[in-house]
Write an enzyme that holds these catalytic residues in place. Structure first.
Site, PDB file in Angstrom:
ATOM      1  N   CYS A  48      38.305  56.655 -77.487  1.00 55.75           N
ATOM      2  CA  CYS A  48      39.389  56.890 -78.319  1.00 55.75           C
ATOM      3  C   CYS A  48      40.290  55.566 -77.714  1.00 55.75           C
ATOM      4  O   CYS A  48      40.559  55.265 -76.518  1.00 55.75           O
ATOM      5  CB  CYS A  48      40.237  58.030 -78.057  1.00 55.75           C
ATOM      6  N   CYS A  51      43.535  57.017 -76.208  1.00 59.78           N
ATOM      7  CA  CYS A  51      43.771  57.703 -74.811  1.00 59.78           C
ATOM      8  C   CYS A  51      42.613  57.600 -73.883  1.00 59.78           C
ATOM      9  O   CYS A  51      42.375  58.053 -72.714  1.00 59.78           O
ATOM     10  CB  CYS A  51      43.996  59.350 -74.915  1.00 59.78           C
ATOM     11  N   CYS A  97      41.340  62.314 -82.555  1.00 58.85           N
ATOM     12  CA  CYS A  97      40.997  62.672 -81.319  1.00 58.85           C
ATOM     13  C   CYS A  97      41.543  64.034 -80.794  1.00 58.85           C
ATOM     14  O   CYS A  97      42.856  64.407 -81.087  1.00 58.85           O
ATOM     15  CB  CYS A  97      41.720  61.532 -80.506  1.00 58.85           C
ATOM     16  N   CYS A 100      44.770  62.970 -77.699  1.00 59.19           N
ATOM     17  CA  CYS A 100      46.034  62.553 -78.205  1.00 59.19           C
ATOM     18  C   CYS A 100      46.200  62.579 -79.637  1.00 59.19           C
ATOM     19  O   CYS A 100      47.342  62.283 -79.962  1.00 59.19           O
ATOM     20  CB  CYS A 100      45.881  61.095 -77.895  1.00 59.19           C
ATOM     21  N   CYS A 120      33.012  58.626 -90.420  1.00 58.55           N
ATOM     22  CA  CYS A 120      33.189  57.244 -90.850  1.00 58.55           C
ATOM     23  C   CYS A 120      34.517  56.919 -90.213  1.00 58.55           C
ATOM     24  O   CYS A 120      35.670  57.319 -90.335  1.00 58.55           O
ATOM     25  CB  CYS A 120      33.392  57.384 -92.347  1.00 58.55           C
TER      26      CYS A 120
HETATM   27 FE    FE Z   1      42.731  59.907 -78.031  1.00 57.30          FE
END
Ligand code: FE
Length: 138
Positions: A48, A51, A97, A100, A120
Site C-alpha cells: 500500500c 501505509c 486498504c 489505512c 483492478c
Molecule cells: Fe494502507
C-alpha cells in the site's frame, strides 16, 4: 511514532504526492495505461502506497489489458476491505486498504481462475518491491 491509520487528512496531504492523495484519499482513478506498475512482471510484493502493508504478490498479477495493474487475489485475507460504490452511475465493489483505509481500486467478477476475480488497482496506490532487491540488500 507515526500511525498511518490515525493520520488526519492534513497529514495525508503532507506525506502523499498530489496524485497519491487524489487516488488514495479521494477515491480517484489514474488514467488507464498511465501507471508505472501496469506492465511489471518481476517477482516481488506490492505494498500500500499509504501505509506499506503488503497487499498483493506478483504471483497474483495477470495481464488484463485494461490499463491498470490487475490481480486475481490478495496477498492475505483481511489485508483489504470492500464497499459498494454507486458513484458514476454504476454499482461497483470498491476495494481499500484494511489498515489505512486508502482507496485502491475496484473488484470485478471477470478475472481468471482460481478466484474469477479481477482486482483492478491503481498503480499510484501501490509501491512495488522486487524480490531481487531484498536478496542484494546485504
Ligand atoms: Fe494502507
Amino acid at each position: 511514532m507515526d500511525q498511518p491509520e490515525e493520520r488526519t487528512e492534513e497529514e495525508w496531504r503532507s506525506v502523499l504526492s498530489e496524485e497519491e492523495y487524489r487516488v488514495l484519499r479521494e477515491r480517484g482513478t489514474e488514467p488507464k495505461f498511465s501507471g508505472d506498475l501496469v506492465d511489471v512482471k518481476e517477482s516481488g510484493v506490492f505494498r500500500c502506497a499509504g501505509c506499506g502493508t503488503v497487499l498483493f504478490e506478483s504471483e497474483q498479477k495477470f495481464g488484463s489489458n485494461t490499463g491498470w495493474p490487475s490481480f486475481y487475489d490478495v496477498a492475505a485475507a483481511g489485508q483489504v476491505e470492500t464497499e459498494v460504490d454507486t458513484s458514476h452511475g454504476m454499482e461497483r465493489l470498491e476495494v481499500h486498504c484494511g489498515t489505512c483505509g486508502g482507496h485502491l481500486g475496484h473488484i470485478f467478477e471477470d478475472g481468471p481462475e482460481p478466484t474469477g476475480k479481477r482486482y483492478c488497482i491503481n498503480s499510484v496506490a501501490l509501491d512495488f518491491e522486487p524480490k531481487s532487491d531484498k536478496e542484494s540488500d546485504i
